[in-house]
Motif scaffolding. Structure first.
Motif, short mmCIF file in Angstrom:
data_model
loop_
_atom_site.label_atom_id
_atom_site.label_comp_id
_atom_site.label_asym_id
_atom_site.label_seq_id
_atom_site.Cartn_x
_atom_site.Cartn_y
_atom_site.Cartn_z
N VAL B 231 -20.30 -20.01 42.05
CA VAL B 231 -20.78 -18.66 42.31
C VAL B 231 -19.67 -17.82 42.95
CG1 VAL B 231 -22.46 -17.34 43.64
CG2 VAL B 231 -23.18 -19.41 42.46
N LEU B 232 -18.92 -18.42 43.87
CA LEU B 232 -17.83 -17.68 44.51
C LEU B 232 -16.78 -17.26 43.48
CD1 LEU B 232 -17.46 -19.91 47.69
CD2 LEU B 232 -17.89 -17.44 47.73
N SER B 233 -16.60 -18.08 42.46
CA SER B 233 -15.60 -17.77 41.44
C SER B 233 -16.16 -16.81 40.39
CB SER B 233 -15.16 -19.05 40.72
OG SER B 233 -14.62 -19.94 41.63
N ALA B 239 -11.95 -16.14 43.89
CA ALA B 239 -10.81 -16.88 43.35
C ALA B 239 -11.30 -17.60 42.10
CB ALA B 239 -10.32 -17.92 44.36
N PRO B 240 -10.42 -17.85 41.14
CA PRO B 240 -10.85 -18.63 39.98
C PRO B 240 -11.18 -20.07 40.40
CG PRO B 240 -8.50 -18.15 39.86
CD PRO B 240 -9.02 -17.42 41.04
N GLU B 265 -19.39 -16.68 54.13
CA GLU B 265 -18.40 -17.52 53.44
C GLU B 265 -17.47 -16.65 52.60
OE1 GLU B 265 -21.80 -18.59 53.95
OE2 GLU B 265 -22.03 -19.99 52.28
N ILE B 266 -18.06 -15.68 51.93
CA ILE B 266 -17.26 -14.78 51.08
C ILE B 266 -16.23 -14.05 51.94
CG2 ILE B 266 -17.39 -12.76 49.57
CD1 ILE B 266 -20.33 -13.60 48.98
N VAL B 267 -16.71 -13.53 53.07
CA VAL B 267 -15.83 -12.73 53.92
C VAL B 267 -14.74 -13.61 54.53
CG1 VAL B 267 -15.76 -11.41 56.07
CG2 VAL B 267 -17.55 -10.94 54.37
#
Ligand SMILES: Cc1cc2nc3c(=O)[nH]c(=O)nc-3n(C[C@H](O)[C@H](O)[C@H](O)COP(=O)(O)OP(=O)(O)OC[C@H]3O[C@@H](n4cnc5c(N)ncnc54)[C@H](O)[C@@H]3O)c2cc1C
Lengths: 265, 786
Positions: B231-233, B239-240, B265-267
């Motif tokens: 999800v973060l990617s 980031a990839p 976490e994103i921040v």
């Protein structure tokens, strides 16, 4: 927590002197109220003067029916004191039910009454026992001491040194704990002394601990559970919150008063 | 063997946990580590007029003060909900934008507006207090009724009337017709109280950006690190995937709240790139209350119709679900496919219809919490069954018995297909253990003591082992819900098992190892479970929905199958026998009745020396597998609660609690019993004590342990936990799952017991002493106790 200066006092006068030299200092006793407030950044004193090691603020003396409890005496010490239990078991039982073991081994009677949390147990006991609060400079009757929510008759920087009272002939404390905090949602301390019955109530009122005059009068008439039938406090003056409304708390005052009376009669 | 399936072996991981040597995210200390403190909204709904950071930037230790404009400027994407649900009319759900740092508006108290990165935590917090945000306060909708009222303030521009979706399942016409023809209809308004998850370990993140490698590492309190990376990617563009490693070390409880990816976490990842520092954040308890996704929060109207013989003819349910200010990762699935699909309960119901209206409010987002949808369904079904029995003058147990599903597989009217069970068997076992027949005498005895005694039953069913990927895909899921595993036999015969499941307290290091120990006849101590690191385990869908047993272990079994095939081939080659003749047990691979035998470690060694392998065989002994379940699993059970109530104060004591569960095959009965105990304690918490309350202005009222009542040891009795298990027919070991059952079945059992005791059915959760006392005043059953 903000950073601050820490001082440790070895006696009462040193404590007062240390505090007077600070910008925005506070006494620290057991820290069971003050430190949580600092951790959540609600309190940010510049200095702490720790009185928990002040020798002349600690300990319990009982002579005849006269009791003196040093302000820095912990709840656990009050709960476990044999001489005190002989003359006034009710206060020992009350102290034994404050918080949890960690709280009881750090928290002090002086800290509790100086803080005057509207749900704290000791204020009800002080009112019912007709206690005298001694500070470095004066003596204050319990009836004058507890002014309102978290408010007392203490001046800024005034140090409580001890609490004195005459043990009543009979007394008992009945507590209905708040389910979350386990402070009193309603605590009723009933004491039957030479000058009649005194009833101290904590937790229930929106204005903090108080004496319940109607209940005292009824019990002065006849010290029995039945004497309290139909007698209560004004529900509109009681606290309403998510744990219960004023009607419920007024009911608790009656029920806890009956249970306290039942425990001694 | 004594360490294999069915053995109550002690948990391997407990030595480190109980000696304080667990390694949690907050224990991670990076060189060059800085700290993040968030500036959070004190308002439930407001426009952001301006953010003044210059004073904070001047303060000691401050490295950077960052806000939402910079975040979106750097291309960081909005948070998403990964399960698409459409309304009755076919329109897609109205997902409002959720930026990790709010830009134009704040929508709940605690919404993050800016972040301070500083050398120490204290400096970061002090500077965060000095960031001046000016707000223009807006009207607030702090609950379902306020959000859906005419003229309510609109929380997201693209969600008119604050409606996210208006969804339905089942046959409305058939259900209406059945109810119209029913001999008796029981109708109830039911609310399901909002809960804060309260994991013992608060959420935490440590993010590091390596600019030489252009690579990120995130340590995080996650139940599913691979999903976090995905999800973060894919969505947040942090980031990839190949440039981001997510590690979830020991995780101290989650109950669902650590499934989701949160703004923090994103921040932290983004800030580590901006500042070229490792950035750490750990929630304080207050932040946990303010920002961890809450659970439940439904209001429901339900009608259940019966024929003259007491058979259910139809069931109609209309639910409104509070989603909070934004749609959290799995939020949309909870009141739909995890809720309405369980409304047949343990009963044969010929017609069911459920409508769910999901809405935004100015509160923290709501998502899955232990049980996720199934506790809400079980509460509705079991409160109605109990109430209907009382209304019709029938024994509540007999009414249930008459309506139980008895033949399997059973296709419900709401998608689910129950594979197995013996519902009556569990009910009989629970009634016996509870001495149901002797209750009247106990009630009379309690009355002599001035106490009100009541008994209540709940026969829950739930769906675990989420889920067949194609099926959930067709229902809107954005991911597949298989699990992966890899079994590596080392040259010395020890075994590493890599799994995509991730324990946050469930004891995987023990149970998973037990399965492999039994399979290969090797000691438990020779097996190591590896999980929680995207660099070690290729992929996984994580732990929630009681899926680690039915799905995670099934993947391990599948990988073991492949290892076994190779082991047999190697051993057969070396022993010059047929692979089928071999038996694998007691650390040996042997032909029974002969002296042909190899030590397990000798097979491992042969695989890696590769000096003498069958022709065309690759060296090594390592196999991976992906397991995609063919169905959900259906744990069920019968819970019986017995309570005594003090009529003077309304305080409820649970004096007896019996659980009879059907969990299918059980790997470790001690761990399962622990899960049942914890689940029931949580359910008792919901029934009697816990509620996350917001006032009308959207301020949290029970945002600390001074007001939010967690169950304590003295609030629960010593549980009687029994089992009457039937094998699950759709996975290799026959496992059904046990992680949520306790929390699903206990609230209706407790409330049914209380309403029985006080002879007043009108009580909502939590049944606090004050509420129970007030209900007693109404019902007039108060006895002369004082
Ligand atoms: C988990 C928990 C549960 C609790 N449960 C209960 C409960 O059930 N019932 C109950 O009554 N209380 C309860 N308490 C509060 C506890 O009793 C504290 O001990 C008490 O409130 C404060 O005492 P302390 O010695 O810790 O004071 P501190 O926290 O050190 O100080 C409190 C205040 O008093 C001032 N002060 C301290 N000593 C003096 C002095 N000698 N003279 C003048 N000012 C002074 C301080 O400056 C400060 O402002 C609980 C606390 C906790 C943390």
């Amino acid at each position: 927590m903000h950073s601050l200066n820490y001082h440790k006092a070895s006696n009462a006068s040193e404590a007062a002197r240390l505090l007077s030299g600070t910008e925005d200092g506070k006494f620290l006793a057991g820290g069971q109220t003050l430190i949580p407030a600092m951790k959540t950044r609600l309190a940010a004193p510049s200095d702490l003067v720790d009185v928990s090691g002040a020798a002349d603020l600690r300990g319990i003396t009982v002579s005849g029916r006269e009791v003196r409890i040093g302000a820095a005496t912990t709840h656990a010490e009050v709960a476990a004191d044999d001489a005190l239990r002989k003359v006034c078991p009710s206060i020992c039982d009350m102290a034994a039910n404050i918080g949890d073991p960690a709280v009881r081994h750090r928290g002090t009677i002086g800290g509790s009454i100086a803080n005057n949390d509207p749900a704290a147990d000791y204020p009800a006991a002080m009112l019912a026992l007709g206690a005298t609060i001694k500070t470095a400079s004066r003596e204050i009757a319990a009836d004058e001491f507890f002014v309102g929510l978290f408010e007392t008759a203490l001046e800024d920087d005034e140090l409580i040194t001890s609490i004195g009272f005459t043990a009543p002939a009979a007394g008992a404390y009945a507590k209905f704990p708040n389910p979350a905090s386990r402070y009193a949602m309603c605590g009723v301390f009933v004491a039957r002394g030479d000058d009649g019955v005194r009833v101290g109530v904590t937790g229930a009122s929106a204005d903090g601990a108080f004496r319940a005059g109607d209940l005292e009068a009824a019990l002065d008439g006849a010290f029995s559970v039945d004497a309290l039938d139909g007698i209560s406090v004004n529900a509109e003056e009681m606290l309403s919150d998510i744990h219960g409304d004023g009607v419920y708390r007024a009911n608790l005052v009656s029920v806890m008063a009956k249970r306290a009376v039942a425990a001694v009669s | 063997m004594s360490e294999g399936i069915g053995a109550p072996v002690k948990r391997k991981e407990d030595k480190r946990f109980i000696t304080g040597k667990g390694k949690y995210t907050d224990d991670i200390r990076m060189e060059n580590q800085a700290y993040a403190a968030f500036v959070r909204s004190p308002h439930a709904h407001a426009e952001i007029k301006g953010i003044e950071t210059s004073a904070a930037e001047e303060m000691s230790g401050v490295i950077a003060v960052l806000d939402g404009a910079q975040l979106t400027g750097d291309g960081i994407g909005n948070l998403i909900c990964g399960w698409a649900i459409s309304s009755k009319d076919g329109s897609p759900m109205n997902m409002g934008a959720w930026s990790a740092l709010a830009t134009e508006k704040v929508r709940y108290v605690g919404d993050a507006v800016a972040v301070v990165i500083a050398e120490s935590k204290d400096e970061a917090q002090a500077a965060a207090e000095s960031v001046e945000v000016s707000y223009n306060e807006l009207p607030v909708a702090a609950n379902i009724a306020a959000a859906l009222a005419d003229g309510a303030t609109e929380i997201h521009d693209n969600a008119p009337g604050n409606v996210i979706y208006d969804w339905e399942l089942g046959d409305g016409d058939a259900t209406d017709a059945a109810l119209a023809g029913a001999a008796h209809v029981t109708e109830m308004d039911i609310s399901n109280n909002r809960l804060a998850p309260n994991a013992m370990e608060p959420r935490s993140a440590v993010a590091t950006y390596d600019d030489a490698e252009d690579h990120y590492t995130l340590y995080s309190t996650s139940q599913n690190p691979h999903v976090a990376r995905l999800v973060l990617s894919a969505f947040y563009q942090v980031a990839p995937e190949h440039k981001l490693r997510v590690i979830a070390p020991d995780v101290g409880g989650g109950f669902g709240s650590k499934i989701y990816i949160y703004p923090e976490e994103i921040v932290c990842l983004w800030a580590s790139m901006k500042t070229r520092r490792s950035v750490k954040w750990t929630a304080e308890r207050t932040e946990s209350f303010l920002t961890d996704a809450h659970g439940r929060d439904h209001v429901t109207k339900a009608r259940m119709g019966f024929d003259a013989d007491g058979r259910i003819v139809g069931f109609k349910v209309s639910t409104k679900a509070n989603f909070g200010a934004y749609m959290s990762l799995f939020s949309s699935a909870v009141p739909t496919y995890l809720y309405a699909t369980l409304l047949s309960g343990t009963y044969d119901i010929p017609a069911i219809h459920c409508e769910v209206l999901a809405c935004y409010t100015n509160t923290v987002p709501v998502d899955a919490y232990r049980g996720a949808g199934r506790p809400e369904a079980s509460f509705v079904v079991e409160r109605l069954m109990e109430t209907a029995a009382r209304e019709m003058g029938k024994d509540p147990a007999e009414l249930r018995r008459a309506n139980f599903v008895k033949d399997f597989p059973y296709q419900t009217q709401v998608i689910m297909n129950y594979d197995s069970g013996d519902f009556e068997g569990n009910m009989n076992q629970a009634m016996e253990a509870a001495d149901w027949a002797g209750f009247a005498a106990r009630k009379a005895e309690a009355a002599n003591r001035g106490r009100l005694r009541g008994i209540g039953m709940a026969c829950y069913i739930e769906a675990c082992g989420i889920a067949p990927s194609a099926a959930v895909g067709s229902l809107g899921a954005g991911v597949g819900l298989w699990e992966s595993a890899e079994v590596r036999v080392n040259p010395v015969g020890t075994i590493e098992v890599l799994t995509g499941s991730h324990s946050h307290g469930q004891g995987h290091e023990t149970t998973f190892a037990q399965v492999v120990a039994e399979r290969f006849g090797v000691p438990l101590d020779s097996i190591q479970i590896v999980h929680g690191d995207t660099d070690k385990v290729q992929f996984g869908m994580g732990t929630y929905g009681s899926r680690s047993g039915p799905v995670g272990i099934s993947a391990i079994v599948k990988a073991c199958d492949k290892v076994e095939v190779k082991v047999r081939k190697i051993a057969a080659h070396l022993l010059e026998c047929n692979p089928d003749e071999l038996v694998i047990e007691d650390s040996q691979v042997k032909v029974p009745g002969t002296n042909k035998a190899l030590g397990w470690h000798e097979v491992g060694l042969a695989a890696y020396t590769a000096h003498n392998l069958p022709a065309d065989m690759e060296p090594g002994l390592k196999e991976g597998a992906f397991y995609d379940p063919e169905n959900f699993t259906f744990p069920m059970g019968c819970f019986i609660a017995e309570v005594e109530i003090d009529p003077g104060t309304g305080k409820t004591d649970i004096v007896k609690f019996v659980a009879s569960d059907d969990f299918g095959v059980i790997i470790n009965p001690m761990i399962v019993e622990g899960q049942v105990h914890g689940g029931i304690a949580q359910g008792v918490g919901q029934a009697l004590l816990e509620e996350m309350v917001y006032d009308e202005s959207g301020q949290p009222v029970s945002g600390s342990y001074m007001d939010y009542t967690m169950p304590r040891a003295e609030d629960v009795p010593s549980f009687v936990v029994e089992h009457h298990n039937t094998r699950c027919t759709t996975n290799p070991l026959g496992i059904k799952g046990c992680g949520e059952a306790g929390a699903i079945g206990s609230p209706p059992a407790v409330i049914n017991a209380i309403t029985d005791a006080i002879d007043n059915n009108d009580i909502s959760m939590p049944a606090t002493s004050a509420k129970v006392w007030a209900a007693i005043q109404v019902s007039g059953t108060r006895m002369a106790a004082e």
